[in-house]
Scaffold this motif. Sequence first.
Motif, mmCIF file in Angstrom:
data_model
loop_
_atom_site.group_PDB
_atom_site.id
_atom_site.type_symbol
_atom_site.label_atom_id
_atom_site.label_comp_id
_atom_site.label_asym_id
_atom_site.label_seq_id
_atom_site.Cartn_x
_atom_site.Cartn_y
_atom_site.Cartn_z
ATOM 1 N N SER A 1 0.835 -1.205 0.000
ATOM 2 C CA SER A 1 0.000 0.000 0.000
ATOM 3 C C SER A 1 0.870 1.255 0.000
ATOM 4 C CB SER A 1 -0.916 0.007 1.233
ATOM 5 O OG SER A 1 -1.828 -1.057 1.194
ATOM 6 N N THR A 2 1.952 1.210 0.782
ATOM 7 C CA THR A 2 2.858 2.357 0.849
ATOM 8 C C THR A 2 3.514 2.604 -0.505
ATOM 9 O OG1 THR A 2 3.320 1.865 3.175
ATOM 10 C CG2 THR A 2 4.841 3.338 2.050
ATOM 11 N N ILE A 3 3.959 1.535 -1.136
ATOM 12 C CA ILE A 3 4.624 1.651 -2.436
ATOM 13 C C ILE A 3 3.661 2.187 -3.490
ATOM 14 C CG2 ILE A 3 5.576 0.286 -4.334
ATOM 15 C CD1 ILE A 3 6.964 -1.427 -2.187
ATOM 16 N N ARG A 4 2.410 1.735 -3.432
ATOM 17 C CA ARG A 4 1.419 2.245 -4.388
ATOM 18 C C ARG A 4 1.276 3.763 -4.246
ATOM 19 N NH1 ARG A 4 -2.307 -0.841 -3.111
ATOM 20 N NH2 ARG A 4 -2.298 -2.327 -4.830
ATOM 21 N N THR A 5 1.237 4.238 -3.009
ATOM 22 C CA THR A 5 1.144 5.677 -2.769
ATOM 23 C C THR A 5 2.393 6.397 -3.261
ATOM 24 O OG1 THR A 5 -0.287 5.375 -0.833
ATOM 25 C CG2 THR A 5 0.918 7.457 -0.978
ATOM 26 N N LEU A 6 3.562 5.834 -2.989
ATOM 27 C CA LEU A 6 4.820 6.452 -3.418
ATOM 28 C C LEU A 6 4.901 6.555 -4.939
ATOM 29 C CD1 LEU A 6 7.295 4.701 -0.945
ATOM 30 C CD2 LEU A 6 6.726 7.146 -0.991
ATOM 31 N N ILE A 7 4.488 5.503 -5.618
ATOM 32 C CA ILE A 7 4.547 5.511 -7.079
ATOM 33 C C ILE A 7 3.566 6.535 -7.655
ATOM 34 C CG2 ILE A 7 4.017 4.141 -9.138
ATOM 35 C CD1 ILE A 7 5.187 1.731 -7.679
ATOM 36 N N LYS A 8 2.371 6.603 -7.054
ATOM 37 C CA LYS A 8 1.377 7.572 -7.526
ATOM 38 C C LYS A 8 1.875 9.001 -7.378
ATOM 39 C CE LYS A 8 -2.902 4.952 -6.799
ATOM 40 N NZ LYS A 8 -4.178 4.884 -6.019
ATOM 41 N N THR A 9 2.715 9.234 -6.374
ATOM 42 C CA THR A 9 3.211 10.591 -6.122
ATOM 43 C C THR A 9 4.618 10.807 -6.690
ATOM 44 O OG1 THR A 9 3.952 9.853 -3.916
ATOM 45 C CG2 THR A 9 1.795 10.913 -4.064
ATOM 46 N N GLY A 10 5.027 9.924 -7.601
ATOM 47 C CA GLY A 10 6.296 10.117 -8.295
ATOM 48 C C GLY A 10 7.535 9.872 -7.459
ATOM 49 N N ARG A 11 7.424 9.016 -6.442
ATOM 50 C CA ARG A 11 8.583 8.737 -5.580
ATOM 51 C C ARG A 11 8.984 7.264 -5.678
ATOM 52 N NH1 ARG A 11 6.559 11.045 0.075
ATOM 53 N NH2 ARG A 11 4.532 10.399 -0.762
ATOM 54 N N SER A 12 9.247 6.831 -6.920
ATOM 55 C CA SER A 12 9.582 5.434 -7.164
ATOM 56 C C SER A 12 10.879 5.033 -6.480
ATOM 57 C CB SER A 12 9.689 5.170 -8.669
ATOM 58 O OG SER A 12 8.433 5.348 -9.297
ATOM 59 N N ASP A 13 11.842 5.942 -6.439
ATOM 60 C CA ASP A 13 13.115 5.613 -5.795
ATOM 61 C C ASP A 13 12.920 5.305 -4.318
ATOM 62 O OD1 ASP A 13 14.473 5.935 -8.152
ATOM 63 O OD2 ASP A 13 15.110 7.992 -7.743
ATOM 64 N N ARG A 14 12.036 6.040 -3.675
ATOM 65 C CA ARG A 14 11.747 5.785 -2.258
ATOM 66 C C ARG A 14 11.090 4.418 -2.097
ATOM 67 N NH1 ARG A 14 11.516 4.427 2.061
ATOM 68 N NH2 ARG A 14 10.640 5.405 3.931
ATOM 69 N N VAL B 1 3.703 -5.319 -7.492
ATOM 70 C CA VAL B 1 3.937 -3.883 -7.652
ATOM 71 C C VAL B 1 4.096 -3.539 -9.127
ATOM 72 C CG1 VAL B 1 5.555 -2.001 -7.196
ATOM 73 C CG2 VAL B 1 4.950 -3.589 -5.362
ATOM 74 N N ALA B 2 4.732 -4.427 -9.897
ATOM 75 C CA ALA B 2 4.948 -4.175 -11.327
ATOM 76 C C ALA B 2 3.637 -3.974 -12.068
ATOM 77 C CB ALA B 2 5.728 -5.331 -11.944
ATOM 78 N N LYS B 3 2.541 -4.551 -11.538
ATOM 79 C CA LYS B 3 1.246 -4.440 -12.204
ATOM 80 C C LYS B 3 0.719 -3.010 -12.208
ATOM 81 C CE LYS B 3 -0.164 -9.158 -10.933
ATOM 82 N NZ LYS B 3 -1.139 -9.968 -10.154
ATOM 83 N N PHE B 4 1.057 -2.222 -11.177
ATOM 84 C CA PHE B 4 0.547 -0.845 -11.148
ATOM 85 C C PHE B 4 1.677 0.183 -11.262
ATOM 86 C CE2 PHE B 4 0.715 -2.314 -6.678
ATOM 87 C CZ PHE B 4 1.603 -1.407 -6.137
ATOM 88 N N SER B 5 2.830 -0.260 -11.746
ATOM 89 C CA SER B 5 3.953 0.647 -11.957
ATOM 90 C C SER B 5 4.322 0.640 -13.427
ATOM 91 C CB SER B 5 5.154 0.211 -11.097
ATOM 92 O OG SER B 5 6.248 1.065 -11.286
ATOM 93 N N ASP B 6 3.521 1.318 -14.233
ATOM 94 C CA ASP B 6 3.685 1.276 -15.687
ATOM 95 C C ASP B 6 5.063 1.729 -16.159
ATOM 96 O OD1 ASP B 6 1.094 0.395 -15.857
ATOM 97 O OD2 ASP B 6 0.248 2.389 -16.190
ATOM 98 N N ASP B 7 5.625 2.735 -15.493
ATOM 99 C CA ASP B 7 6.893 3.296 -15.947
ATOM 100 C C ASP B 7 8.108 2.488 -15.509
ATOM 101 O OD1 ASP B 7 5.493 5.370 -17.122
ATOM 102 O OD2 ASP B 7 5.632 6.665 -15.352
ATOM 103 N N ASP B 8 7.938 1.637 -14.502
ATOM 104 C CA ASP B 8 9.087 0.906 -13.952
ATOM 105 C C ASP B 8 8.847 -0.594 -13.911
ATOM 106 O OD1 ASP B 8 10.887 3.010 -13.406
ATOM 107 O OD2 ASP B 8 9.749 3.569 -11.634
ATOM 108 N N ILE B 9 8.110 -1.125 -14.871
ATOM 109 C CA ILE B 9 7.806 -2.552 -14.853
ATOM 110 C C ILE B 9 9.078 -3.384 -14.867
ATOM 111 C CG2 ILE B 9 6.781 -4.442 -16.160
ATOM 112 C CD1 ILE B 9 4.593 -2.587 -17.057
#
Length: 290
Positions: free
Chosen positions: A161-174, A209-217
């Motif tokens: 859940s945390t990672i989904r929020t981070l990815i939505k807010t452009g913080r993939s590195d975090r 996570v790869a399923k909802f991280s289109d830019d970083d699959i």
Amino acid sequence: EQIADLQLRAEVLAGVAEGLAGAGMVEQARQIADRVHGHQVRAEALCGVVVALAGAGMVDQARDAADAAVNAVEQIADLQLRAEVLAGVAEALVGAGMVDQACDAADSAVNAVERITNRRLRAKVIPGVAKALADVGQVQRSCAYASLVTDVKLRLDVHKSTIRTLIKTGRSDRAVDLISSEFNILDAIAVRDEAADQCGCLAQMCLEVAKFSDDDIDRWIDMGRGALTRSWFYGASVWDHFDILMRVAPELAVQLVDERILADPEQGTAPESDPDLGPEGPGGDTGSYR
């Protein structure tokens, strides 16, 4: 009203309230929800009303119903149950787009958790509250609570859940750092089987996570491949988590199946030990494994 079972009556009334709200009959829906006995079921009924109203664009009415839902839960005397229900209310409100109210519900859930003195009961509700915090965007607080969760599967569920929020807010590195910290925890695990199992859990999570991280699959699939490979270092068989192997290294998976069939072409049974793919394992740099 003629239903003798109070719990069943409350659930039926909750369903009626949600249906009325979906039909745009706001006042009737609220009246029915207010007649539901039991703070928990009433709050759940009001959450259903909130979702229906928000979906119909009736924002003001949805906000009022959301406030009423939180107030209903606040009346629950059992702190554990209150925290659990508040976490569920926060999730429902996020889904309805009522972020401010969801934050209030998550804060109330935290307050309830902090008042629980029994460590076992507190540990039981922390994962749900941590997920609620992540859902409302309070990543730092969510991570702080997640660190208290000892069960790796529950902790990774919070992290998702945390990672989904981070990815939505452009913080993939975090998000990547969060998973990397889990790998660091493995170094402190003395039991190799436990470490291998946790690697498998990490690999599975990376694929989810790869399923909802289109830019970083590709990045997440690479991390999943790394986690699976690391499980071999800890003694896992290449046949463990074979479904993950099919996703992250399909050519290797096919090779293993071919060799398995060749070992016994009539039955297709597994050889006594895993196939030897070289002293350094598949890919030439992954190390030996069973």
